[in-house]
Design an enzyme around this catalytic site. Structure first.
Site, mmCIF file in Angstrom:
data_model
loop_
_atom_site.group_PDB
_atom_site.id
_atom_site.type_symbol
_atom_site.label_atom_id
_atom_site.label_comp_id
_atom_site.label_asym_id
_atom_site.label_seq_id
_atom_site.Cartn_x
_atom_site.Cartn_y
_atom_site.Cartn_z
ATOM 1 N N HIS A 1 0.830 -1.201 0.000
ATOM 2 C CA HIS A 1 0.000 0.000 0.000
ATOM 3 C C HIS A 1 0.869 1.258 0.000
ATOM 4 C CE1 HIS A 1 -2.447 3.060 2.338
ATOM 5 N NE2 HIS A 1 -3.167 2.866 1.266
ATOM 6 N N GLU B 1 2.008 1.799 -3.496
ATOM 7 C CA GLU B 1 0.912 2.338 -4.320
ATOM 8 C C GLU B 1 0.877 3.865 -4.234
ATOM 9 O OE1 GLU B 1 -3.286 3.698 -3.506
ATOM 10 O OE2 GLU B 1 -3.236 1.561 -2.985
ATOM 11 N N HIS B 2 1.017 4.404 -3.037
ATOM 12 C CA HIS B 2 1.052 5.854 -2.861
ATOM 13 C C HIS B 2 2.242 6.476 -3.594
ATOM 14 C CE1 HIS B 2 -1.806 6.971 0.571
ATOM 15 N NE2 HIS B 2 -2.071 5.701 0.311
ATOM 16 N N GLU C 1 -3.916 8.344 7.127
ATOM 17 C CA GLU C 1 -4.945 7.457 6.562
ATOM 18 C C GLU C 1 -5.295 6.345 7.543
ATOM 19 O OE1 GLU C 1 -5.699 4.742 2.535
ATOM 20 O OE2 GLU C 1 -3.756 5.711 2.862
#
Length: 443
Positions: free
Chosen positions: A68, A71-72, A148
């Site tokens: 993840h 991905e950012h 997040e």
């Protein structure tokens, strides 16, 4: 189509005439990269996805959350584009672009007018193949991801979902949170994430899917040109093998409560489910619709309409390569949490014992048929279907094929799936002001 069409990795080209006049084509390039397209008559837009078959379950202990995190970072700039350049490229044409990380894959996607497909392919290729993973951007994005995670931790529904997954899957990697934890994100280094990038982002891993107003031959040429421009290796290779579909041993179960000063308890009950490759997944879909999907479902009618015990109540199913889960959710007042949990399990047990009525079965099939057809009005859904077909299923099924499979589901099929679920080891997760003994005897 009368049955799903296999997508063997060793087959270089496949053409499928799908329902509604759509044409599905698939090309496996010499590098092992796979390109799939679905031409939809009358469409004027396209949705393009770049899929990598690596998700949170594939991480090593020192890199939990790195998929993840990566991905950012792929939005943060390449040798040829800054993060602002990437954003402007899509904003300037009114397009949309984003990404998602799941437990078994990552997808970078965009939706644009058909005339802007070359730009979308070029930019997404640049992002996926040539990210800088800049040190300063890495540290900045670490802060964004921590925010997040904090936002998710403030949502009791998200917390309950992560908790029930951990309880159901036990020590299996599917039970880990996709985004990692505050501790793992604070600890992971740029070198760890860069190693993850180098290991999993290669031509043989990549799947490109496009749906809408697309010409397949032009798409393949676009992809090949974009990869050449980015200097990615053109070494011959076979596509990455699909995941093993042997059932894993799951040793989950139990009751766990997170006490928080909330007005409601977010309650989730989970149990082992089906694998993605299980042919009975259609039976599961019908059973889930009867039990907890929609306002006419048993859970909605019993918990909300007849008893007024919850505003939101539903059931769901998650299917992965070697394991799966089934669950039920309700948000209710703390004093009623134990009662609601017993009612939900009682409805599952009743379906397992007595089966489904003819009226319920017909209604569920109609609900699935309508929802499936409406979903395919959107090129996003078609693009995602291509990705799942290639990465997970190894076969493509069009709408007519899926609906024919749904139509063949019998009352005995539904009852058998319900009985299998009801006999599985149960997990109860609750977030809110409630004690674990409210659920005594349920797991």
């Amino acid at each position: 189509m009368s049955a799903p069409v296999p997508l063997p990795l060793e087959s270089p080209d496949t053409t499928i005439a799908a329902s509604g006049g759509a044409l599905v084509r698939r090309t496996v390039l010499p590098t092992g990269l796979r390109v799939l397209s679905e031409h939809v008559p009358g469409a004027s837009s396209v949705t393009v996805g770049f899929w990598v078959p690596v998700g949170s379950r594939d991480e090593q202990p020192v890199t939990y959350g790195s998929t993840h995190f990566l991905e950012h970072l792929l939005f943060k700039g390449t040798q040829r584009r800054t993060a602002f350049d990437i954003a402007v490229a899509f904003d300037a044409v009114g397009g949309e672009h984003n990404a998602l990380t799941a437990k078994e894959h990552t997808c970078y996607y965009a939706k644009v007018r058909d005339r802007d497909l070359p730009m979308a392919v070029e930019v997404l290729t640049d992002m996926v193949t040539s990210s800088l993973l800049d040190v300063d951007e890495f540290e900045s994005e670490r802060g964004v991801i921590l925010e997040e995670l904090a936002m998710a931790d403030d949502d009791p529904g998200d917390v309950a979902g992560e908790l029930v997954a951990r309880l159901v899957y036990g020590d299996h990697a599917l039970g880990r949170p996709i985004g990692g934890t505050k501790e793992t994100i604070k600890a992971v280094s740029r070198d760890d994430v860069a190693a993850h990038y180098r290991e999993h982002y290669r031509a043989r891993d990549l799947v490109v899917t496009v749906a809408g107003a697309v010409d397949h031959d032009e798409l393949v040429a676009l992809v090949q040109r974009a990869l050449a421009d980015c200097g990615w290796s053109d070494e011959a290779a076979t596509p990455r093998a699909r995941r093993v579909t042997d059932a894993a041993t799951i040793s989950g179960g139990g009751i766990e409560v997170i006490d928080r000063p909330l007005e409601q308890v977010n309650l989730m009950i989970g149990m082992p489910g089906l694998l993605a490759s299980d042919r009975r997944r259609t039976h599961m879909s019908v059973m889930n619709t009867v039990l907890g999907a929609g306002m006419s479902s048993r859970l909605f009618q019993e918990v909300r309409e007849r008893r007024g015990l919850a505003y939101s109540v539903y059931s769901y199913s998650s299917l992965y390569s070697d394991a799966g889960s089934f669950g039920m959710y309700a948000g209710c007042t703390p004093a009623k949490a134990g009662e609601v949990a017993r009612i939900m399990l009682g409805e599952l047990d009743r379906l397992a014992a007595d089966g489904v009525t003819d009226e319920e079965l017909l209604r569920a099939k109609g609900q699935i048929a309508g929802a499936s057809a409406l979903a395919l009005e959107d090129s996003d859904s078609r693009m995602s279907r291509l990705g799942r077909s290639e990465l997970t299923m190894g076969e493509f099924a069009d709408l007519d094929t899926v609906l024919a499979l749904v139509d063949r589901v019998t009352p005995d099929d539904v009852r058998a799936i319900a009985a299998e679920l009801a006999g599985g080891r149960r997990s109860v997760a609750a977030v809110g002001p409630v004690r674990a003994d409210a659920f005594a005897g349920l797991a």
